[in-house]
Write a protein that holds these residues in place. Sequence first.
Motif, PDB file in Angstrom:
ATOM      1  N   ILE A   1      60.513  44.108  77.230  1.00  0.00           N
ATOM      2  CA  ILE A   1      59.447  43.227  76.749  1.00  0.00           C
ATOM      3  C   ILE A   1      58.306  44.054  76.174  1.00  0.00           C
ATOM      4  O   ILE A   1      57.778  43.750  75.102  1.00  0.00           O
ATOM      5  CB  ILE A   1      58.964  42.297  77.880  1.00  0.00           C
ATOM      6  CG1 ILE A   1      60.087  41.318  78.258  1.00  0.00           C
ATOM      7  CG2 ILE A   1      57.695  41.553  77.492  1.00  0.00           C
ATOM      8  CD1 ILE A   1      59.820  40.518  79.515  1.00  0.00           C
TER       9      ILE A   1
ATOM     10  N   ASP B   1      59.624  33.469  73.817  1.00  0.00           N
ATOM     11  CA  ASP B   1      59.355  32.890  75.129  1.00  0.00           C
ATOM     12  C   ASP B   1      58.483  33.787  76.006  1.00  0.00           C
ATOM     13  O   ASP B   1      57.541  33.316  76.635  1.00  0.00           O
ATOM     14  CB  ASP B   1      60.667  32.576  75.857  1.00  0.00           C
ATOM     15  CG  ASP B   1      61.516  31.557  75.104  1.00  0.00           C
ATOM     16  OD1 ASP B   1      60.960  30.838  74.257  1.00  0.00           O
ATOM     17  OD2 ASP B   1      62.728  31.497  75.362  1.00  0.00           O
ATOM     18  N   GLU B   2      58.806  35.064  76.051  1.00  0.00           N
ATOM     19  CA  GLU B   2      58.077  35.982  76.927  1.00  0.00           C
ATOM     20  C   GLU B   2      56.734  36.401  76.337  1.00  0.00           C
ATOM     21  O   GLU B   2      55.732  36.437  77.029  1.00  0.00           O
ATOM     22  CB  GLU B   2      58.929  37.233  77.228  1.00  0.00           C
ATOM     23  CG  GLU B   2      60.214  36.948  77.964  1.00  0.00           C
ATOM     24  CD  GLU B   2      60.002  36.520  79.397  1.00  0.00           C
ATOM     25  OE1 GLU B   2      58.976  36.895  79.993  1.00  0.00           O
ATOM     26  OE2 GLU B   2      60.863  35.805  79.934  1.00  0.00           O
TER      27      GLU B   2
ATOM     28  N   ARG C   1      56.982  44.111  72.329  1.00  0.00           N
ATOM     29  CA  ARG C   1      55.571  43.841  72.038  1.00  0.00           C
ATOM     30  C   ARG C   1      55.009  44.918  71.123  1.00  0.00           C
ATOM     31  O   ARG C   1      54.355  44.617  70.114  1.00  0.00           O
ATOM     32  CB  ARG C   1      54.743  43.780  73.323  1.00  0.00           C
ATOM     33  CG  ARG C   1      53.240  43.599  73.059  1.00  0.00           C
ATOM     34  CD  ARG C   1      52.405  43.631  74.333  1.00  0.00           C
ATOM     35  NE  ARG C   1      52.588  42.388  75.056  1.00  0.00           N
ATOM     36  CZ  ARG C   1      53.125  42.280  76.263  1.00  0.00           C
ATOM     37  NH1 ARG C   1      53.535  43.355  76.906  1.00  0.00           N
ATOM     38  NH2 ARG C   1      53.259  41.111  76.845  1.00  0.00           N
TER      39      ARG C   1
ATOM     40  N   GLU D   1      64.430  35.469  72.598  1.00  0.00           N
ATOM     41  CA  GLU D   1      63.836  34.993  73.850  1.00  0.00           C
ATOM     42  C   GLU D   1      62.620  35.822  74.232  1.00  0.00           C
ATOM     43  O   GLU D   1      61.587  35.280  74.623  1.00  0.00           O
ATOM     44  CB  GLU D   1      64.868  35.039  74.970  1.00  0.00           C
ATOM     45  CG  GLU D   1      64.334  34.575  76.311  1.00  0.00           C
ATOM     46  CD  GLU D   1      65.359  34.704  77.429  1.00  0.00           C
ATOM     47  OE1 GLU D   1      64.919  34.828  78.590  1.00  0.00           O
ATOM     48  OE2 GLU D   1      66.565  34.682  77.156  1.00  0.00           O
ATOM     49  N   ILE D   2      62.733  37.143  74.108  1.00  0.00           N
ATOM     50  CA  ILE D   2      61.609  38.019  74.452  1.00  0.00           C
ATOM     51  C   ILE D   2      60.424  37.736  73.539  1.00  0.00           C
ATOM     52  O   ILE D   2      59.296  37.547  73.996  1.00  0.00           O
ATOM     53  CB  ILE D   2      62.018  39.503  74.369  1.00  0.00           C
ATOM     54  CG1 ILE D   2      62.963  39.859  75.524  1.00  0.00           C
ATOM     55  CG2 ILE D   2      60.793  40.409  74.393  1.00  0.00           C
ATOM     56  CD1 ILE D   2      63.582  41.238  75.413  1.00  0.00           C
TER      57      ILE D   2
ATOM     58  N   ASP E   1      60.976  44.216  82.061  1.00  0.00           N
ATOM     59  CA  ASP E   1      59.590  44.478  81.660  1.00  0.00           C
ATOM     60  C   ASP E   1      59.511  45.575  80.603  1.00  0.00           C
ATOM     61  O   ASP E   1      58.692  45.506  79.682  1.00  0.00           O
ATOM     62  CB  ASP E   1      58.755  44.872  82.883  1.00  0.00           C
ATOM     63  CG  ASP E   1      58.539  43.712  83.843  1.00  0.00           C
ATOM     64  OD1 ASP E   1      58.683  42.556  83.393  1.00  0.00           O
ATOM     65  OD2 ASP E   1      58.237  43.962  85.020  1.00  0.00           O
TER      66      ASP E   1
ATOM     67  N   THR F   1      66.010  41.480  79.344  1.00  0.00           N
ATOM     68  CA  THR F   1      64.662  40.923  79.399  1.00  0.00           C
ATOM     69  C   THR F   1      63.837  41.584  80.499  1.00  0.00           C
ATOM     70  O   THR F   1      62.997  40.950  81.121  1.00  0.00           O
ATOM     71  CB  THR F   1      64.706  39.398  79.617  1.00  0.00           C
ATOM     72  OG1 THR F   1      65.471  39.115  80.784  1.00  0.00           O
ATOM     73  CG2 THR F   1      65.295  38.677  78.433  1.00  0.00           C
TER      74      THR F   1
END
Length: 156
Positions: free
Chosen positions: A79, A114-115, A83, A110-111, A76, A74
Motif C-alpha cells: 500500500i 479502496d485502501e 501511494r 483495490e489498493i 502495508d 494488500t
Amino acid sequence: MAALLVVCTKEEQRTVIQFLWWKVSGAEIHQSLSTQYRNSALPHRSVYEWIEKFKSGRTSVTHEEGAVRPSTSTSDEMIQQAREMVLVNRRVTVNEVACSLQISHGSAYEIIHDELGFHNVVRDGCHESLPQSTSTNMLRSANAYSTATTMKAKNF
C-alpha cells in the motif's frame, strides 16, 4: 409428493453427499441435489471435491476458515509503495502499479481505490482527476502561484 426445498445451506448439501458418496456415484448425487434444490444446488465440481474429501477421511461438513491463503498483495508495504507511485506520478496507470509491484490488476485497483482512496486514477490510458482533497490542494497551489506571478508582473 414431497415439496421441493428452494433454500438450503451448503452444509445441508454436503451432509447429503457425506451420506451418499459410498453407495452412489457423484453424477447421481449431483442429479439428486439438482432435482431437490434446483438453482441452489452445488455444482458438479464441488460435489466431486467433497466426495474426495470424505474418501480421505474427512467427517466435518463445515468450511474450514484457515484453508484460505492470506492476501500478501494488500500488505502495508504494498500500500505504501503504491501511494508513493501515485504521488510521484499522478498519471500512473493501475497496470503500471500492478506490474511494478508484481501484483494482479485487481489487487492494484483495490489498493489504489479502496485502501488509498484515489478513486480517479488513470485507468488504461484514460486520465481522470485525483481525489477531492488532493485536487483542492493542487488548485490552491495553482491559484497561489498565479497570484504571485500576477503580482510580480504588476511590480515589474
